[in-house]
Design an enzyme around this catalytic site. Structure first.
Site, PDB file in Angstrom:
ATOM      1  N   ARG A  89     -35.302  12.893  18.959  1.00 34.98           N
ATOM      2  CA  ARG A  89     -35.632  12.692  17.544  1.00 34.98           C
ATOM      3  C   ARG A  89     -35.870  14.052  16.919  1.00 34.98           C
ATOM      4  O   ARG A  89     -35.960  15.076  17.612  1.00 34.98           O
ATOM      5  CB  ARG A  89     -36.806  11.721  17.342  1.00 34.98           C
ATOM      6  CG  ARG A  89     -37.807  11.569  18.449  1.00 34.98           C
ATOM      7  CD  ARG A  89     -38.756  12.682  18.614  1.00 34.98           C
ATOM      8  NE  ARG A  89     -39.310  13.142  17.365  1.00 34.98           N
ATOM      9  CZ  ARG A  89     -39.596  14.391  17.117  1.00 34.98           C
ATOM     10  NH1 ARG A  89     -39.400  15.330  18.042  1.00 34.98           N
ATOM     11  NH2 ARG A  89     -40.101  14.763  15.963  1.00 34.98           N
ATOM     12  N   GLY A  90     -35.948  14.039  15.581  1.00 41.50           N
ATOM     13  CA  GLY A  90     -35.914  15.280  14.821  1.00 41.50           C
ATOM     14  C   GLY A  90     -34.503  15.481  14.317  1.00 41.50           C
ATOM     15  O   GLY A  90     -33.543  15.415  15.089  1.00 41.50           O
ATOM     16  N   ALA A  91     -34.361  15.713  13.013  1.00 40.00           N
ATOM     17  CA  ALA A  91     -33.027  15.751  12.405  1.00 40.00           C
ATOM     18  C   ALA A  91     -32.072  16.728  13.092  1.00 40.00           C
ATOM     19  O   ALA A  91     -30.932  16.371  13.402  1.00 40.00           O
ATOM     20  CB  ALA A  91     -33.151  16.068  10.912  1.00 40.00           C
ATOM     21  N   ARG A 146     -29.226   6.200  12.958  1.00 38.98           N
ATOM     22  CA  ARG A 146     -30.364   6.401  12.074  1.00 38.98           C
ATOM     23  C   ARG A 146     -29.839   6.911  10.735  1.00 38.98           C
ATOM     24  O   ARG A 146     -29.106   7.903  10.702  1.00 38.98           O
ATOM     25  CB  ARG A 146     -31.374   7.379  12.669  1.00 38.98           C
ATOM     26  CG  ARG A 146     -31.946   6.919  14.023  1.00 38.98           C
ATOM     27  CD  ARG A 146     -33.150   7.723  14.417  1.00 38.98           C
ATOM     28  NE  ARG A 146     -34.286   7.433  13.539  1.00 38.98           N
ATOM     29  CZ  ARG A 146     -35.399   8.173  13.505  1.00 38.98           C
ATOM     30  NH1 ARG A 146     -35.502   9.250  14.270  1.00 38.98           N
ATOM     31  NH2 ARG A 146     -36.385   7.854  12.704  1.00 38.98           N
ATOM     32  N   GLN A 152     -46.050  10.987  16.990  1.00 39.12           N
ATOM     33  CA  GLN A 152     -45.292  12.195  17.346  1.00 39.12           C
ATOM     34  C   GLN A 152     -46.140  13.457  17.223  1.00 39.12           C
ATOM     35  O   GLN A 152     -45.910  14.426  17.941  1.00 39.12           O
ATOM     36  CB  GLN A 152     -44.046  12.319  16.472  1.00 39.12           C
ATOM     37  CG  GLN A 152     -43.024  11.207  16.664  1.00 39.12           C
ATOM     38  CD  GLN A 152     -43.141  10.133  15.612  1.00 39.12           C
ATOM     39  OE1 GLN A 152     -44.255   9.793  15.196  1.00 39.12           O
ATOM     40  NE2 GLN A 152     -42.028   9.592  15.166  1.00 39.12           N
ATOM     41  N   ASP A 161     -36.137  15.596   6.853  1.00 41.71           N
ATOM     42  CA  ASP A 161     -34.952  14.924   7.389  1.00 41.71           C
ATOM     43  C   ASP A 161     -33.809  14.889   6.387  1.00 41.71           C
ATOM     44  O   ASP A 161     -32.659  14.770   6.781  1.00 41.71           O
ATOM     45  CB  ASP A 161     -35.309  13.502   7.813  1.00 41.71           C
ATOM     46  CG  ASP A 161     -36.101  13.484   9.107  1.00 41.71           C
ATOM     47  OD1 ASP A 161     -35.491  13.252  10.154  1.00 41.71           O
ATOM     48  OD2 ASP A 161     -37.326  13.732   9.068  1.00 41.71           O
ATOM     49  N   ASN A 175     -39.264  12.953   4.626  1.00 38.82           N
ATOM     50  CA  ASN A 175     -39.782  13.366   5.930  1.00 38.82           C
ATOM     51  C   ASN A 175     -40.583  12.203   6.502  1.00 38.82           C
ATOM     52  O   ASN A 175     -40.732  11.156   5.860  1.00 38.82           O
ATOM     53  CB  ASN A 175     -40.648  14.624   5.801  1.00 38.82           C
ATOM     54  CG  ASN A 175     -40.963  15.248   7.148  1.00 38.82           C
ATOM     55  OD1 ASN A 175     -40.060  15.499   7.948  1.00 38.82           O
ATOM     56  ND2 ASN A 175     -42.230  15.499   7.421  1.00 38.82           N
ATOM     57  N   LYS A 176     -41.088  12.381   7.692  1.00 37.48           N
ATOM     58  CA  LYS A 176     -41.810  11.313   8.375  1.00 37.48           C
ATOM     59  C   LYS A 176     -42.875  10.695   7.483  1.00 37.48           C
ATOM     60  O   LYS A 176     -43.567  11.387   6.738  1.00 37.48           O
ATOM     61  CB  LYS A 176     -42.436  11.872   9.655  1.00 37.48           C
ATOM     62  CG  LYS A 176     -43.207  10.852  10.484  1.00 37.48           C
ATOM     63  CD  LYS A 176     -42.329   9.658  10.875  1.00 37.48           C
ATOM     64  CE  LYS A 176     -41.097  10.065  11.665  1.00 37.48           C
ATOM     65  NZ  LYS A 176     -40.186   8.950  11.939  1.00 37.48           N
TER      66      LYS A 176
END
Length: 343
Positions: A51-53, A86, A189, A230, A240-241
């Site tokens: 995970r993470g763009a 995603r 996270q 993201d 973003n998250k």
């Protein structure tokens, strides 16, 4: 101690495979996934093992190499499938477009392109650190705290991270600062990954619950907020998250600079504003059964209890002090400045 490696291609182009650190098992276990099919890579992205763009984009690129092992005709369908895992992180779409355009669709040629994407992200992280460290240098002696959210670190990228890159560089320069890491609900996270990697690297790190952010700001413990992104729209609105927007509002109220750190691959100039960014909706089980344990009444107990689980929120450009990119700092955050910086 350093964070374990998160993404690696194993073997040659024709018969090799992708090895991914399963981040859903951290920090308790260091477990690796051996991805030998496109579906393996898709599943790893979907369930957040990777995970993470930037990291998703790199993993997807290597996934296309795996597809090419079955012949060039498998590449277009693999790109389409991987793009569906995603929807919010734009980096993956850019990476897949590069693989589609790369010719010939042979494992060797596509592996070279995937490695280039990986190397470019590593370099972009270092450049973000160079452009962003001045914000930590500028912190006053009585406010040396840097607050971050989710994980935009080495585990989320091909290098030293985006939001964390200035922190790593500041540490190398011997600057006096400390980091507050939000736990980042519902999948934690921030506590499982960011607190783990920063503390492992020897950076003074304090873990807090998400709903403590306002308190530490009010008490003057935070002088700066840095998060990743993201997707950044043409006007600077940033996805973003989930929980990032909360921090931007709080930072504005307390007069604290709020920064986004992201490579230029995270900008989507075809997306006019945050209203046009697709927001991924995650499974309700992440709220009701966090990490396999019941954390809410079941549907059988309370049939009228619903859930709403967006993975991201959008922070309006007017709440963002600056965006740190690998090409420099976007300040002010508006469409003309973004266009000039990305030109």
């Amino acid at each position: 101690m350093k964070p374990p490696p998160n993404i690696a291609w194993i073997g040659d182009a024709a018969t090799g495979h992708l090895r991914l650190l399963d981040q859903t098992r951290l920090p308790a276990e260091e477990t690796y996934l051996e991805c030998t099919t496109v579906q393996d890579v898709w599943d790893a992205i979907k369930r957040l093992s990777v995970r993470g763009a930037p990291a998703i984009a790199i993993a997807a690129a290597y996934g296309v190499v795996i597809a090419a092992q079955d012949g060039p005709e498998a590449v277009p369908a693999a790109c389409d499938h991987l793009a569906s895992a995603r929807p919010t992180a734009v980096n993956v779409f850019g990476a897949l477009d590069r693989l589609r355009a790369s010719q010939p669709h042979t494992p060797d040629a596509l592996l070279a392109e995937a490695v280039a994407i990986h190397d470019e992200d590593r370099a972009a992280c270092l450049a973000i650190g160079e452009h962003g460290v001045r914000f930590i240098e500028a912190l006053s002696e009585d406010r040396r705290g840097v607050l971050t959210h989710c994980n935009a670190g080495a585990l989320a990228t091909g290098g030293v991270g985006t939001a964390t890159a200035p922190m790593y560089l500041a540490q190398q320069r011997g600057l006096n600062f400390n980091v507050f890491a939000d736990e980042t609900r519902p999948l934690l996270q921030g506590s499982r990954l960011t607190a783990f990697e920063l503390a492992a690297a020897g950076i003074d790190t304090t873990l807090i619950c998400d709903d403590m952010a306002a308190h530490v700001m009010q008490r003057g413990l935070v002088g700066l907020v840095i998060t990743g992104a993201d997707r950044i729209a043409r006007n600077g609105d940033t996805a973003n998250k989930i929980g990032t927007y909360n921090l931007a509002v709080l930072a504005k109220h307390h007069g604290i600079p709020f920064l986004i750190a992201a490579p230029t691959t995270t900008f989507d100039l075809d997306c006019p504003s945050g209203a046009d960014i697709p927001i991924e909706q995650r499974d309700a089980v992440e709220i009701t059964n966090g990490f396999g344990k019941p954390t809410a009444p079941t549907h059988a107990q309370l049939p009228d209890l619903g859930t709403y689980n967006p993975a991201f929120d959008v922070t309006p450009a007017e709440l963002i002090t600056a965006i740190i990119t690998d090409r420099g700092v976007v300040d002010p955050v508006d469409e003309p400045t973004i266009a000039r910086r990305l030109a």
